[in-house]
Design an enzyme around this catalytic site. Structure first.
Site, short mmCIF file in Angstrom:
data_model
loop_
_atom_site.label_atom_id
_atom_site.label_comp_id
_atom_site.label_asym_id
_atom_site.label_seq_id
_atom_site.Cartn_x
_atom_site.Cartn_y
_atom_site.Cartn_z
N HIS A 82 -40.61 46.50 58.49
CA HIS A 82 -40.33 47.87 58.54
C HIS A 82 -41.58 48.47 59.20
O HIS A 82 -42.69 48.21 59.06
CB HIS A 82 -40.36 48.51 57.05
CG HIS A 82 -40.48 49.95 57.23
ND1 HIS A 82 -39.06 50.75 57.12
CD2 HIS A 82 -41.20 51.10 57.25
CE1 HIS A 82 -39.36 51.94 57.43
NE2 HIS A 82 -40.70 52.22 57.42
N ASP A 161 -34.69 60.10 48.22
CA ASP A 161 -35.61 60.22 49.42
C ASP A 161 -34.80 61.04 50.37
O ASP A 161 -35.38 61.61 51.12
CB ASP A 161 -35.79 58.85 50.11
CG ASP A 161 -36.93 58.81 50.95
OD1 ASP A 161 -37.95 59.34 50.91
OD2 ASP A 161 -36.23 58.61 52.06
N ARG A 168 -39.33 67.67 52.75
CA ARG A 168 -40.53 67.43 53.23
C ARG A 168 -40.68 67.94 54.54
O ARG A 168 -41.82 68.44 55.13
CB ARG A 168 -41.28 66.13 52.92
CG ARG A 168 -41.31 65.69 51.51
CD ARG A 168 -41.48 64.38 51.16
NE ARG A 168 -42.59 63.85 52.05
CZ ARG A 168 -42.50 62.47 52.64
NH1 ARG A 168 -41.49 61.69 52.22
NH2 ARG A 168 -43.76 62.08 53.18
N SER A 183 -41.80 56.84 49.69
CA SER A 183 -40.43 56.90 50.41
C SER A 183 -40.07 55.44 50.93
O SER A 183 -38.97 55.19 51.03
CB SER A 183 -40.80 58.05 51.46
OG SER A 183 -39.79 58.26 52.52
N LYS A 187 -37.05 52.74 49.58
CA LYS A 187 -36.19 52.12 50.37
C LYS A 187 -36.16 50.72 50.61
O LYS A 187 -35.22 50.04 50.53
CB LYS A 187 -35.88 52.92 51.83
CG LYS A 187 -35.51 54.20 51.68
CD LYS A 187 -35.68 55.06 52.89
CE LYS A 187 -37.07 55.52 53.34
NZ LYS A 187 -37.30 56.69 54.30
#
Ligand code: URA
Length: 435
Positions: A82, A161, A168, A183, A187
């Site tokens: 990620h 999220d 946000r 967050s 995931k």
């Protein structure tokens, strides 16, 4: 329990209990807690922070707010990679095939671009026919069969999220380490991989502007991963200029193909090799980073990484002839060059400005519903450290928008190149590895 009490407790610097955090996440996901209370709590967290236990509790509460994918049917170590988001970041399209060609299984659920940062899904979708919405059963089968699949997150993955991030985004509460860490990690954990590599970016194009903040975010996420027994490591990487040269969807796919063919830009190649090296250690294919990096280079050299990329594209319905012959990719109607307006050395290339410019040319979305132009974008010709003379080409732009709209963007791109009198040594692309 009352939401107002939870907000005032955090506002005054208190430590929230697991029950209070669960109450908030469940209530907000179900809709019994309104947006205004959720945004007040998010702002209190921005100012007061969260300790490790609170951050882990928030991550777990969000992770279990929807589906948790079970990848146990995939044999061996299942890796996910990620990136915290950047400009020109096409790393997964190169690192994934490299590690898969070494026997590691890359089961990646990816996101779309929003704002100035691009998303892997949009890039992959610029390959004609390529599908990123496979049912989970097919996703698992593909990873078992060929070792790699990159798809979109399922609709019910971490709904907390989805709601909280959208809130946000419009309430000035994105920039908070516990909120970003929970967050991202909720995931990643819900996506089911047991081994995670995080590419945490810092600089003008990243959420974290400084190395210190990037290190804090990376450590927080690695601790969350450790807390739930997933081998999580992070690399801290520079985002003070676009990664590689291409910014824009099919432009980045073409650069990824070039890189898999052994002709990638130096900074991008270095990052891909380092990231692949770390994953190969995590996947226990090699025992040292040096061996991992050498193996990654060998897989590019002998063509196996490119073949793996082709196998993934084919399995997901994409037209492989585009990978063999990238000149087939659709090109924009307009091509213009951007020139230097002074002599000097390129000291910095403001990534935020380049990312926004690419978006205005059609490569990204200003709102969720915008349609992306796969061919639009920017090719950066001069990178940090380059010596330029007035009139030298800094970049190429590609777009279908009309000249009246793209002329101001050309000026913005010219301004994004910060020229200076003194020579500049470019910063290293990979700063640190956090284990
Ligand atoms: N990416 C995410 O998924 N969440 C954040 O909060 C920031 C970046």
């Amino acid at each position: 329990m009352r939401m107002a009490d939870i907000i005032t407790k955090k506002r005054d610097g208190g430590v929230l209990s697991e029950q209070e955090i669960n109450f908030f996440v469940e209530g907000y996901t179900k809709g019994t807690i309104p947006d205004y209370q959720a945004s007040a709590l998010a702002m209190a967290i921005v100012f007061q922070g969260m300790n490790k236990d609170e951050t882990v509790a928030l991550t777990k509460a969000m992770m279990y707010s929807g589906d948790v994918v079970d990848l146990s049917q995939i044999k061996g170590v299942k890796v996910d990679k990620h990136s915290t988001g950047g400009v020109g970041d096409k790393t997964s399209m190169v690192v994934g095939p490299i590690v898969a060609s070494c026997g590691v299984r890359l089961a990646k659920m990816s996101g779309r671009g929003l704002g100035h940062t691009g998303g892997t899904l949009d890039k992959l979708e610029s390959i004609p026919g390529m599908s990123i919405s496979l049912p989970i059963g097919r996703f698992i089968k593909q990873v078992n069969d060929i070792g790699i699949a990159i798809i979109g997150q399922t609709a019910d993955l971490v709904p907390a999220d989805k709601k909280l991030y959208a809130l946000r985004d419009v309430t000035g509460t994105v920039e908070s380490i516990p909120l970003i860490a929970s967050s991202i990690m909720s995931k990643k954990l819900a996506s089911g991989a047991d081994t995670i590599l995080l590419d945490v970016k810092f600089g003008s194009g990243a959420f974290m502007k400084t190395i210190e903040d990037a290190r804090k975010l990376a450590r927080t996420m690695v601790e969350i991963g450790d807390g739930v027994k997933r081998d999580t490591r992070a690399i801290l990487t520079d985002m003070d200029q676009p990664l590689g040269r291409a910014v824009g969807n099919n432009l980045e796919v073409k650069e990824a193909i070039d890189t898999l063919n052994g002709h990638g830009p130096d900074d991008f190649v270095t990052l891909c090799i380092k990231a692949a090296g770390v994953i190969l250690v995590q996947g226990k294919v090699v025992s040292t980073l040096e061996e991992g990096e050498a193996l990654a280079r060998a897989k590019i050299k002998d063509g196996s990484a490119l073949n793996k990329f082709k196998a993934m594209v084919k399995a997901q319905g994409g037209d492989v002839s585009y990978i063999d012959n990238p000149s087939q990719f659709v090109v924009s109607k307009h091509h213009e060059e951007v020139y230097a307006d002074a002599d000097g050395y390129v000291g910095r290339i403001d990534c935020l400005e380049i990312g926004v410019a690419a978006m205005q040319l059609g490569a990204g979305r200003a709102t969720k519903d915008d349609v992306i132009d796969p061919a639009a974008g920017i090719i950066v010709d001069k990178k940090v450290g380059a010596k330029v003379s007035k009139g030298d080409k800094l970049a190429d732009i590609y777009t279908d928008v009309d000249a009246v709209s793209y002329q101001p963007v050309i000026v913005d791109i010219q301004r994004a190149f910060k020229l200076q009198k003194d020579e500049v040594t470019p910063r290293p692309i990979v700063y640190e590895i956090i284990e």
